[in-house]
Scaffold this motif. Sequence first.
Motif, PDB file in Angstrom:
ATOM      1  N   MET A   1       0.757  -1.234  -0.022  1.00  0.00           N
ATOM      2  CA  MET A   1      -0.252   0.093  -0.040  1.00  0.00           C
ATOM      3  C   MET A   1       0.878   1.214  -0.101  1.00  0.00           C
ATOM      4  N   LEU A   2       1.999   1.309   0.993  1.00  0.00           N
ATOM      5  CA  LEU A   2       2.718   2.445   0.799  1.00  0.00           C
ATOM      6  C   LEU A   2       3.651   2.428  -0.392  1.00  0.00           C
ATOM      7  N   GLU A   3       3.850   1.543  -1.121  1.00  0.00           N
ATOM      8  CA  GLU A   3       4.656   1.619  -2.171  1.00  0.00           C
ATOM      9  C   GLU A   3       3.859   2.151  -3.534  1.00  0.00           C
ATOM     10  N   ARG A   4       2.390   1.868  -3.093  1.00  0.00           N
ATOM     11  CA  ARG A   4       1.573   2.713  -4.557  1.00  0.00           C
ATOM     12  C   ARG A   4       1.445   3.906  -4.128  1.00  0.00           C
ATOM     13  N   ILE A   5       1.358   4.419  -2.809  1.00  0.00           N
ATOM     14  CA  ILE A   5       1.293   5.703  -2.652  1.00  0.00           C
ATOM     15  C   ILE A   5       2.414   6.739  -2.931  1.00  0.00           C
ATOM     16  N   LEU A   6       3.638   6.197  -2.694  1.00  0.00           N
ATOM     17  CA  LEU A   6       4.894   6.672  -3.215  1.00  0.00           C
ATOM     18  C   LEU A   6       5.204   6.805  -4.715  1.00  0.00           C
ATOM     19  N   ARG A   7       4.701   5.585  -5.346  1.00  0.00           N
ATOM     20  CA  ARG A   7       4.595   5.789  -6.792  1.00  0.00           C
ATOM     21  C   ARG A   7       3.989   6.616  -7.319  1.00  0.00           C
ATOM     22  N   PHE A   8       2.593   6.779  -6.836  1.00  0.00           N
ATOM     23  CA  PHE A   8       1.725   7.653  -7.206  1.00  0.00           C
ATOM     24  C   PHE A   8       2.252   9.139  -7.083  1.00  0.00           C
ATOM     25  N   ALA A   9       2.748   9.370  -5.959  1.00  0.00           N
ATOM     26  CA  ALA A   9       3.426  10.560  -5.582  1.00  0.00           C
ATOM     27  C   ALA A   9       4.545  11.100  -6.609  1.00  0.00           C
ATOM     28  N   ILE A  10       5.250  10.166  -7.048  1.00  0.00           N
ATOM     29  CA  ILE A  10       6.363  10.282  -7.960  1.00  0.00           C
ATOM     30  C   ILE A  10       5.983  10.762  -9.384  1.00  0.00           C
ATOM     31  N   HIS A  11       5.086   9.755  -9.792  1.00  0.00           N
ATOM     32  CA  HIS A  11       4.550  10.093 -11.008  1.00  0.00           C
ATOM     33  C   HIS A  11       3.714  11.341 -11.348  1.00  0.00           C
ATOM     34  N   GLN A  12       2.896  11.596 -10.243  1.00  0.00           N
ATOM     35  CA  GLN A  12       1.889  12.635 -10.285  1.00  0.00           C
ATOM     36  C   GLN A  12       2.445  14.048  -9.219  1.00  0.00           C
ATOM     37  N   ARG A  13       3.674  14.036  -9.376  1.00  0.00           N
ATOM     38  CA  ARG A  13       4.317  15.071  -8.703  1.00  0.00           C
ATOM     39  C   ARG A  13       3.847  16.430  -8.660  1.00  0.00           C
ATOM     40  N   TRP A  14       3.192  17.123  -9.697  1.00  0.00           N
ATOM     41  CA  TRP A  14       2.703  18.342  -9.953  1.00  0.00           C
ATOM     42  C   TRP A  14       1.196  18.247  -9.358  1.00  0.00           C
ATOM     43  N   LEU A  15       0.480  17.269  -9.479  1.00  0.00           N
ATOM     44  CA  LEU A  15      -0.602  17.088  -8.725  1.00  0.00           C
ATOM     45  C   LEU A  15      -0.434  17.278  -7.064  1.00  0.00           C
ATOM     46  N   VAL A  16       0.385  16.308  -6.596  1.00  0.00           N
ATOM     47  CA  VAL A  16       0.850  16.280  -5.185  1.00  0.00           C
ATOM     48  C   VAL A  16       1.227  17.605  -4.824  1.00  0.00           C
ATOM     49  N   LEU A  17       2.007  18.318  -5.704  1.00  0.00           N
ATOM     50  CA  LEU A  17       2.709  19.789  -5.146  1.00  0.00           C
ATOM     51  C   LEU A  17       1.329  20.737  -5.159  1.00  0.00           C
ATOM     52  N   LEU A  18       0.603  20.461  -6.126  1.00  0.00           N
ATOM     53  CA  LEU A  18      -0.704  21.560  -6.056  1.00  0.00           C
ATOM     54  C   LEU A  18      -1.691  21.141  -4.817  1.00  0.00           C
ATOM     55  N   MET A  19      -1.808  20.133  -4.535  1.00  0.00           N
ATOM     56  CA  MET A  19      -2.504  19.664  -3.357  1.00  0.00           C
ATOM     57  C   MET A  19      -1.834  20.329  -2.264  1.00  0.00           C
ATOM     58  N   VAL A  20      -0.438  20.190  -1.774  1.00  0.00           N
ATOM     59  CA  VAL A  20       0.266  20.643  -0.811  1.00  0.00           C
ATOM     60  C   VAL A  20       0.092  22.124  -0.516  1.00  0.00           C
ATOM     61  N   LEU A  21       0.312  22.938  -1.859  1.00  0.00           N
ATOM     62  CA  LEU A  21       0.109  24.179  -1.804  1.00  0.00           C
ATOM     63  C   LEU A  21      -1.410  24.802  -1.339  1.00  0.00           C
ATOM     64  N   GLY A  22      -2.341  23.927  -1.968  1.00  0.00           N
ATOM     65  CA  GLY A  22      -3.692  24.194  -1.744  1.00  0.00           C
ATOM     66  C   GLY A  22      -4.110  24.107  -0.328  1.00  0.00           C
ATOM     67  N   MET A  23      -3.478  23.101   0.508  1.00  0.00           N
ATOM     68  CA  MET A  23      -3.523  22.969   1.887  1.00  0.00           C
ATOM     69  C   MET A  23      -2.861  23.882   2.607  1.00  0.00           C
ATOM     70  N   ALA A  24      -1.542  24.303   2.073  1.00  0.00           N
ATOM     71  CA  ALA A  24      -0.955  25.304   2.902  1.00  0.00           C
ATOM     72  C   ALA A  24      -1.704  26.671   2.844  1.00  0.00           C
ATOM     73  N   ALA A  25      -2.284  27.102   1.648  1.00  0.00           N
ATOM     74  CA  ALA A  25      -3.023  28.381   1.609  1.00  0.00           C
ATOM     75  C   ALA A  25      -4.304  28.262   2.098  1.00  0.00           C
ATOM     76  N   LEU A  26      -5.021  27.150   2.493  1.00  0.00           N
ATOM     77  CA  LEU A  26      -6.242  26.678   3.331  1.00  0.00           C
ATOM     78  C   LEU A  26      -5.586  26.960   4.802  1.00  0.00           C
ATOM     79  N   GLY A  27      -4.513  26.755   5.310  1.00  0.00           N
ATOM     80  CA  GLY A  27      -4.055  26.832   6.324  1.00  0.00           C
ATOM     81  C   GLY A  27      -3.695  28.095   6.856  1.00  0.00           C
ATOM     82  N   VAL A  28      -3.307  28.953   5.847  1.00  0.00           N
ATOM     83  CA  VAL A  28      -3.125  30.306   6.152  1.00  0.00           C
ATOM     84  C   VAL A  28      -4.305  31.046   6.113  1.00  0.00           C
ATOM     85  N   TYR A  29      -5.290  30.888   5.535  1.00  0.00           N
ATOM     86  CA  TYR A  29      -6.558  31.509   5.561  1.00  0.00           C
ATOM     87  C   TYR A  29      -7.281  31.171   6.726  1.00  0.00           C
TER      88      TYR A  29
END
Length: 174
Positions: A1-29
């Motif tokens: 399961m962990l391997e699938r999550i890591l593989r998804f994060a590596i292959h979809q790094r822009w999507l993961v980065l966008l989600m992290v930035l969205g969470m950070a913006a929501l936190g600041v708000y």
Amino acid sequence: MLERILRFAIHQRWLVLLMVLGMAALGVYNYQRLPIDAVPDITNVQVQINTEAAGYSPLEAEQRVTFPIETAMAGLPNLEETRSISRYGLSQVTVIFEDGTDIYFARQLINERIQEARGQLPPGVEPEMGPIATGLGEIFMWTIEPRDGALKPDGTEYTSTDLRTIQDWIVRPT
């Protein structure tokens, strides 16, 4: 399961980065909207009624001043508890309300009840509400410094001992 999550994060790094930035913006708000003070005031809603009863012993102050005021406060809406202390020449009644009670509403109710209780108090005894303050309320800091060029009546400059004496014997008693 962990391997699938890591593989998804590596292959979809822009999507993961966008989600992290969205969470950070929501936190600041949400951080900017958060109504939390650095030191939250956790004390209850309370109003103090102070009454000078010059010449009365603690027993007389209790019987003639404190008891009538406490009785007048009985039955207030959202009343949680009433506490009192009677000393030589002083009666203090603390009326505590349930959390969430508006302090100004509570003070208005108490003011009305004080007006009713005045007829039962001895002549010359005037109860007063204390300021809107709590144990974690306002803290004042000050320094005592001589004005530029100020000298004592004997023409010498103020020493630190002189300033401490002013603090202890002039400022503190007032």
